[in-house]
Design a protein around this motif. Structure first.
Motif, mmCIF file in Angstrom:
data_model
loop_
_atom_site.group_PDB
_atom_site.id
_atom_site.type_symbol
_atom_site.label_atom_id
_atom_site.label_comp_id
_atom_site.label_asym_id
_atom_site.label_seq_id
_atom_site.Cartn_x
_atom_site.Cartn_y
_atom_site.Cartn_z
ATOM 1 N N ILE A 310 0.855 -1.192 0.000
ATOM 2 C CA ILE A 310 0.000 0.000 0.000
ATOM 3 C C ILE A 310 0.886 1.236 0.000
ATOM 4 N N PRO A 311 0.735 2.121 -0.990
ATOM 5 C CA PRO A 311 1.554 3.337 -1.011
ATOM 6 C C PRO A 311 1.410 4.106 0.299
ATOM 7 N N PRO A 312 2.508 4.642 0.821
ATOM 8 C CA PRO A 312 2.447 5.368 2.100
ATOM 9 C C PRO A 312 1.414 6.488 2.126
ATOM 10 N N THR A 313 1.216 7.169 0.996
ATOM 11 C CA THR A 313 0.273 8.287 0.955
ATOM 12 C C THR A 313 -1.173 7.851 1.163
ATOM 13 N N LEU A 314 -1.452 6.558 1.039
ATOM 14 C CA LEU A 314 -2.820 6.060 1.248
ATOM 15 C C LEU A 314 -3.042 5.538 2.663
ATOM 16 N N ARG A 315 -2.016 5.479 3.473
ATOM 17 C CA ARG A 315 -2.111 4.782 4.760
ATOM 18 C C ARG A 315 -2.730 5.662 5.856
ATOM 19 N N GLU A 316 -3.991 6.001 5.676
ATOM 20 C CA GLU A 316 -4.708 6.830 6.650
ATOM 21 C C GLU A 316 -5.964 6.138 7.157
ATOM 22 N N ASP A 317 -6.123 4.845 6.855
ATOM 23 C CA ASP A 317 -7.325 4.086 7.223
ATOM 24 C C ASP A 317 -8.577 4.768 6.683
ATOM 25 N N TYR A 541 5.227 17.715 -4.321
ATOM 26 C CA TYR A 541 4.275 17.906 -3.225
ATOM 27 C C TYR A 541 2.834 17.879 -3.740
ATOM 28 N N GLY A 542 2.633 18.391 -4.933
ATOM 29 C CA GLY A 542 1.305 18.291 -5.526
ATOM 30 C C GLY A 542 0.937 16.862 -5.848
ATOM 31 N N VAL A 543 1.902 16.097 -6.357
ATOM 32 C CA VAL A 543 1.641 14.690 -6.668
ATOM 33 C C VAL A 543 1.353 13.907 -5.383
ATOM 34 N N GLY A 544 2.109 14.189 -4.327
ATOM 35 C CA GLY A 544 1.845 13.518 -3.045
ATOM 36 C C GLY A 544 0.447 13.808 -2.551
ATOM 37 N N THR A 545 -0.001 15.053 -2.700
ATOM 38 C CA THR A 545 -1.360 15.417 -2.294
ATOM 39 C C THR A 545 -2.389 14.711 -3.171
ATOM 40 N N ALA A 546 -2.124 14.621 -4.479
ATOM 41 C CA ALA A 546 -3.025 13.897 -5.382
ATOM 42 C C ALA A 546 -3.123 12.429 -4.989
ATOM 43 N N GLN A 547 -2.000 11.840 -4.611
ATOM 44 C CA GLN A 547 -2.027 10.447 -4.160
ATOM 45 C C GLN A 547 -2.878 10.293 -2.906
ATOM 46 N N ARG A 548 -2.743 11.235 -1.989
ATOM 47 C CA ARG A 548 -3.543 11.173 -0.764
ATOM 48 C C ARG A 548 -5.040 11.288 -1.087
ATOM 49 N N GLY A 549 -5.359 11.870 -2.238
ATOM 50 C CA GLY A 549 -6.746 11.930 -2.696
ATOM 51 C C GLY A 549 -7.132 10.772 -3.590
ATOM 52 N N TRP A 550 -6.273 9.749 -3.680
ATOM 53 C CA TRP A 550 -6.569 8.510 -4.412
ATOM 54 C C TRP A 550 -6.688 8.735 -5.920
ATOM 55 N N LEU A 551 -6.001 9.706 -6.471
ATOM 56 C CA LEU A 551 -6.143 9.996 -7.891
ATOM 57 C C LEU A 551 -5.259 9.086 -8.744
ATOM 58 N N THR A 552 -5.782 8.723 -9.906
ATOM 59 C CA THR A 552 -5.060 7.946 -10.900
ATOM 60 C C THR A 552 -4.772 8.832 -12.112
ATOM 61 N N THR A 553 -4.076 8.276 -13.086
ATOM 62 C CA THR A 553 -3.763 9.066 -14.272
ATOM 63 C C THR A 553 -5.034 9.449 -15.034
ATOM 64 N N ASP A 554 -6.089 8.680 -14.924
ATOM 65 C CA ASP A 554 -7.319 9.044 -15.613
ATOM 66 C C ASP A 554 -7.941 10.299 -15.013
ATOM 67 N N ASP A 555 -7.641 10.575 -13.745
ATOM 68 C CA ASP A 555 -8.212 11.739 -13.061
ATOM 69 C C ASP A 555 -7.435 13.023 -13.333
ATOM 70 N N VAL A 556 -6.176 12.917 -13.735
ATOM 71 C CA VAL A 556 -5.269 14.072 -13.796
ATOM 72 C C VAL A 556 -4.976 14.415 -15.248
ATOM 73 N N ILE A 557 -5.449 15.576 -15.703
ATOM 74 C CA ILE A 557 -5.404 15.894 -17.126
ATOM 75 C C ILE A 557 -3.996 16.088 -17.646
ATOM 76 N N ASN A 558 -3.052 16.510 -16.800
ATOM 77 C CA ASN A 558 -1.703 16.713 -17.315
ATOM 78 C C ASN A 558 -0.830 15.467 -17.210
ATOM 79 N N THR A 559 -1.474 14.307 -17.092
ATOM 80 C CA THR A 559 -0.802 13.028 -17.358
ATOM 81 C C THR A 559 -1.187 12.509 -18.739
#
Length: 578
Positions: A310-317, A541-559
């Motif tokens: 589990i990516p660390p950025t998701l480990r918030e239960d 830092y923006g990518v880390g925040t996006a990960q904490r929001g469970w975002l994938t490449t389909d969610d992020v237009i500049n991927t």
């Protein structure tokens, strides 16, 4: 451990504030503010420059250059020390309160002899400020909110500041003989927006060399605990660092345990108990026999619990364990997935570097495309005009594709007015490749008016991205009051992306808002809002925040590939929803 440039930036900004407090010339204070920003955003380490080299930085004249040289030679600047001495300590304590400017802080001290945060809070409750010139009920409310922000922040620091210190320490400890692994853990590894203290882990057979090295670092100001299993120090900037050295065989279990969060660890330990196992920082053990069944890597520990890594950025239960058990854990966006930055500035407005330098630096990051989005004319202090922006567009077109075939997009950051209007009319906006629109003023509008304001901007067919949507500044300014659920719904309907602004004091949207917005089907842009070349690196830092929001490449237009991105940017102008 701040970069030398940032140390000087803070010093010069403080001097500008001191000039303002003591009645100095306004132009002189502005000159020091401008020089502070220029040095903070300069890509070269200014501690290695002489006075002549410093004067080549825009906004740095002879007097300022001499002060910088003096600071690096002696650790202090005499004229700044003299100016500091003219300001009572109580005033300087009050100046630390967000929303309270230096002149008001001085007035409170001189007129009411208030010299502490607690005294100020008590005076506001007793309504003692209302008879002072320039103070009133609204001012009192703003100051109280600033005090609340300060108290909430406590001893926490911004993610970026913690990261710099942690990476310096990890680099030093990794170079010591016997180090098999070294990493930071805790809330920093989970990329939380602020960090209370640092957890550093080392895997080695002997702990003493590492414990001693931590206590001897130049940045260590105080040793709190010094032992064979744990050493804690406080840095000169007041940050506590906890170092633990574990046996290499326990590395994975220790890294999982000390990364946290507490709620995530409780949940994983519960899974272990149900499986007849015991999980600790030393490993995963059979309860009855005491045999260790997993510990060397995190992936090994998670696998034995029936989970993927589990990516660390998701480990918030927040559902990550349940998703992992179902095989539905998202492949969150990574920094390598970002194909371009869609919100940046040059020295045409309030950036620090010329267009050509920003483009060159972006190309060096391997981007497929890159957008320049300088401020539009309603930000009057930026002095933008139609002619200036059109001349920039011509130059952008000339540079397009010249750097590693990176494509350039010419955009602008529009200001969302109180009624939701933006700077330029439709027939002018039509020719931009993209438009970011942001709230920069009138933060105190009521909830309904603020919601209408943002909704109207989203419904503008030429607005593609809402920049730093809540306008918050972490620890300094709260987000605006709006019905963001309505905003999220409108964004999804109109094909307007929401920005995840990677500036460390913004990280806006934050992770909890991202999670809610994602449920509406909103798309996002992870941008740096860079005003200098070093700030392009804030993307992490923006990518880390996006990960904490469970975002994938389909969610992020500049991927996305440029063709798909351009299709999205056409919004409803093509006669169909995006």
């Amino acid at each position: 451990m701040a970069r030398p440039n940032e140390e000087v930036e803070a010093l010069l900004q403080e001097y500008a504030d001191l000039i303002a407090i003591t009645g100095g010339e306004a132009f002189k204070a502005r000159a020091y503010e401008k020089a502070a920003r220029a040095i903070g955003g300069h890509p070269t380490d200014v501690s290695r420059l002489d006075a002549a080299g410093l004067r080549e930085i825009p906004g740095v004249g002879r007097s300022i250059a001499e002060k910088v040289v003096e600071y690096f030679r002696t650790g202090r600047v005499e004229t700044i020390e003299e100016r500091r001495a003219r300001i009572p300590n109580g005033v300087r304590r009050l100046m630390a309160i967000p929303t309270l400017g230096p002149k008001k802080a001085l007035a409170l001290y001189e007129d009411l002899r208030i010299s502490s945060v607690d005294e100020l809070a008590d005076a506001i409750k007793a309504e003692r400020l209302r008879d002072l010139k320039g103070f009133g009920e609204k001012t009192e409310a703003n100051i109280l909110h600033g005090i609340e922000l300060m108290r909430q922040a406590g001893g926490r620091i911004l993610l970026s500041a913690a990261m710099e210190t942690a990476e310096d320490i990890v680099t030093t400890l990794s170079g010591i003989d016997g180090c098999e692994d070294c990493a930071y853990a805790g809330s920093l590894r989970r990329m939380k927006e602020t960090v209370g203290d640092l957890d550093i882990l080392v895997a080695a057979a002997r702990s003493a060399p590492f414990m001693n090295a931590l206590t001897e670092l130049p940045a260590t100001a105080e040793v709190l605990v010094h032992g064979p299993k744990k050493t804690s120090v406080r840095t000169s900037e007041g940050l506590q660092v906890d170092l633990r050295v574990v046996r290499p065989a326990s590395w994975g279990a220790a890294l999982q345990y000390f990364t946290g969060s507490k709620a995530h660890n409780i949940h994983t330990r519960t899974l272990a108990v149900r499986a007849g196992l015991k999980l600790s920082e030393y490993g995963l053990f059979e309860t009855e026999s005491g045999e260790r069944v997993a510990s060397r890597t995190e992936a090994e520990v998670y696998e034995r619990l029936g989970l993927p890594w589990i990516p660390p950025t998701l480990r918030e239960d927040r559902g990550e364990i349940e998703a992992g058990l179902r095989g539905e854990l998202p492949a969150v966006v990574t920094e390598d997935d970002i194909r371009g930055d869609l919100h940046t500035h040059t020295d045409l407005t309030d950036g620090l570097a010329p267009l050509e330098d920003m483009v060159t630096a972006a190309a060096a990051r391997g981007y497929a495309y890159y957008a320049v989005t300088d401020h539009a004319p309603d930000m009057s202090m930026q002095l933008m005009t139609d002619d200036k922006i059109l001349a920039q567009r011509e130059r952008v077109r000339e540079l397009d594709g010249r750097h590693h075939r990176m494509r350039l997009l010419h955009g602008t950051e529009l200001n969302i007015g109180p009624e939701g209007d933006v700077d330029w009319p439709d027939d002018f906006l039509r020719d931009f490749d993209l438009c970011v629109a942001s709230v920069h003023s009138h933060f105190g509008l009521g909830r309904d008016a603020m919601t209408r304001r943002i909704v109207r901007a989203c419904e503008n067919p030429y607005v593609n991205v809402i920049g730093h949507p809540t306008t918050r500044l972490i620890g300094r300014r709260p987000g605006i009051d709006a019905d963001f659920d309505e905003v999220f719904a409108v964004c999804a309907r109109t094909g307007t992306a929401l920005e995840i602004n990677a500036q460390p004091d913004r990280l806006d949207l934050g992770d909890e808002d991202i999670l809610r917005a994602k449920e509406y089907g909103v798309k996002f842009a992870v941008d740096t809002d860079a005003h200098s070349i070093p700030q392009l690196a804030h993307l992490r830092y923006g990518v880390g925040t996006a990960q904490r929001g469970w975002l994938t490449t389909d969610d992020v237009i500049n991927t996305w590939p440029l063709r798909r991105l351009r299709s999205f940017l056409r919004k409803e102008r093509a006669g169909r929803p995006a």
